[in-house]
Design a protein around this motif. Structure first.
Motif, short mmCIF file in Angstrom:
data_model
loop_
_atom_site.label_atom_id
_atom_site.label_comp_id
_atom_site.label_asym_id
_atom_site.label_seq_id
_atom_site.Cartn_x
_atom_site.Cartn_y
_atom_site.Cartn_z
N GLN B 39 13.39 -7.73 -47.26
CA GLN B 39 14.30 -8.86 -47.34
C GLN B 39 13.86 -9.78 -48.47
O GLN B 39 12.95 -10.59 -48.31
CB GLN B 39 14.36 -9.63 -46.01
N PRO B 40 14.48 -9.67 -49.63
CA PRO B 40 14.15 -10.55 -50.77
C PRO B 40 14.67 -11.96 -50.51
O PRO B 40 15.31 -12.20 -49.48
CB PRO B 40 14.86 -9.88 -51.94
N PRO B 41 14.42 -12.89 -51.41
CA PRO B 41 14.88 -14.27 -51.23
C PRO B 41 16.39 -14.38 -50.98
O PRO B 41 16.84 -15.34 -50.36
CB PRO B 41 14.47 -14.95 -52.53
N VAL B 48 14.13 0.38 -46.77
CA VAL B 48 13.15 0.93 -47.71
C VAL B 48 12.86 2.39 -47.38
O VAL B 48 12.89 3.26 -48.26
CB VAL B 48 11.84 0.12 -47.66
N ILE B 49 12.60 2.64 -46.10
CA ILE B 49 12.20 3.98 -45.71
C ILE B 49 12.35 4.13 -44.21
O ILE B 49 12.29 3.13 -43.48
CB ILE B 49 10.75 4.25 -46.16
N ARG B 50 12.57 5.36 -43.74
CA ARG B 50 12.67 5.60 -42.32
C ARG B 50 11.91 6.86 -41.95
O ARG B 50 11.72 7.75 -42.79
CB ARG B 50 14.12 5.71 -41.88
N GLN B 51 11.50 6.89 -40.70
CA GLN B 51 10.71 8.01 -40.20
C GLN B 51 11.22 8.42 -38.82
O GLN B 51 11.37 7.56 -37.96
CB GLN B 51 9.23 7.61 -40.10
N ALA B 88 8.86 -9.75 -51.50
CA ALA B 88 9.86 -9.95 -50.45
C ALA B 88 9.17 -10.05 -49.11
O ALA B 88 7.95 -9.89 -49.00
CB ALA B 88 10.85 -8.78 -50.43
N MET B 89 9.99 -10.29 -48.07
CA MET B 89 9.52 -10.12 -46.69
C MET B 89 9.77 -8.66 -46.33
O MET B 89 10.82 -8.10 -46.64
CB MET B 89 10.30 -11.01 -45.74
N TYR B 90 8.80 -8.08 -45.67
CA TYR B 90 8.94 -6.70 -45.22
C TYR B 90 8.88 -6.68 -43.68
O TYR B 90 7.94 -7.21 -43.08
CB TYR B 90 7.85 -5.81 -45.81
N PHE B 91 9.88 -6.03 -43.10
CA PHE B 91 9.95 -5.94 -41.65
C PHE B 91 9.85 -4.48 -41.22
O PHE B 91 10.55 -3.61 -41.74
CB PHE B 91 11.26 -6.51 -41.13
N THR B 109 6.03 -9.38 -42.89
CA THR B 109 4.90 -9.63 -43.80
C THR B 109 5.48 -10.07 -45.13
O THR B 109 6.31 -9.37 -45.70
CB THR B 109 4.05 -8.36 -44.01
N ARG B 110 5.03 -11.23 -45.58
CA ARG B 110 5.50 -11.72 -46.89
C ARG B 110 4.59 -11.15 -47.97
O ARG B 110 3.38 -11.41 -47.98
CB ARG B 110 5.49 -13.23 -46.93
#
Lengths: 119, 115
Positions: B39-41, B48-51, B88-91, B109-110
């Protein structure tokens, strides 16, 4: 690719008014849509699951009468914040799952969100 | 109920270096999906990616790869050759293979990229 359009992107209104936010899947059909709320610097919190043709399923602690959800077609879900107050100010995001094959194998596609500010 | 935990509120990395973001989850299910969203500003949510949990092979998408440890219920994201646009924020998120298909998100996580 799958596109979800959310409208409006930004709304400012007075306390006591009702605000409707639309979530549309532009190039796919979605029997299930989701509504999230995100406070500044926090994660997304699921508010409710919107099911086409039936009542929404609300998460614990979310007021059904406050946040009205309607999913009248396979491409449109709406969230209405009724009698909005300043504490309802937040960022609201919708997402949708394409109705293609096995639903569980489909990723959720997100709208760009709505920033709601109640004065 | 499933829970997702990201123990790193903030991370920073030098441009062109590699960074790893941590994620752990709790579930009693055997079939599920795990995701990393950016999640950018602009606040747009970008996958981004999936598993898939049934796959032993770790997913990769260009500079992004995961280390999926099913027994440990760990799902970390590695970003190689970090770029300024990665800030970005990563979830991290979990989704069951059955039921309502709803996503359960971690706290986020920022990530800051230092030029």
């Amino acid at each position: 690719g799958a596109v979800v359009s959310q409208h409006p992107s930004r709304v400012i209104c007075k306390s006591g008014t009702s605000v409707k936010i639309e979530c549309r899947s532009l190039d796919f059909q979605a029997t299930t849509m989701f509504w999230y709320r995100q406070f500044p610097k926090q994660s997304l919190m699921l508010m409710a699951t919107s099911n086409e043709g039936s009542k929404a399923t609300y998460e614990q602690g979310v007021e059904k009468d406050k946040f009205l959800i309607n999913h009248a077609s396979l491409t449109l879900s709406t969230l209405t914040v009724t009698s909005a107050h300043p504490e309802d100010s937040s960022f609201y995001i919708c997402s949708a799952i394409p109705q293609l094959g096995k639903v569980s194998n489909q990723p959720q596609h997100f709208g760009d969100g709505t920033r709601l500010s109640i004065l | 109920a499933q829970t997702v935990t990201q123990s790193q509120p903030e991370m920073s990395v030098q441009e062109a270096e590699t960074v790893t973001l941590s994620c752990t989850y709790d579930t009693s299910e055997s079939d599920y999906y795990l995701f990393w969203y950016k999640q950018p500003p602009s606040r747009q949510m970008i996958l981004v990616i999936r598993q898939e949990a049934y796959k032993q092979q770790n997913a990769t998408e260009n500079r992004f790869s995961v280390n999926f440890q099913k027994a440990a219920k760990s799902f970390s994201l590695k970003i190689s050759d970090s770029q300024l646009g990665d800030a970005a924020m990563y979830f991290c998120a979990y989704r069951s293979d059955k039921g309502a298909q709803k996503l359960v998100f971690g706290q986020g996580t920022r990530l800051t990229i230092n030029p």
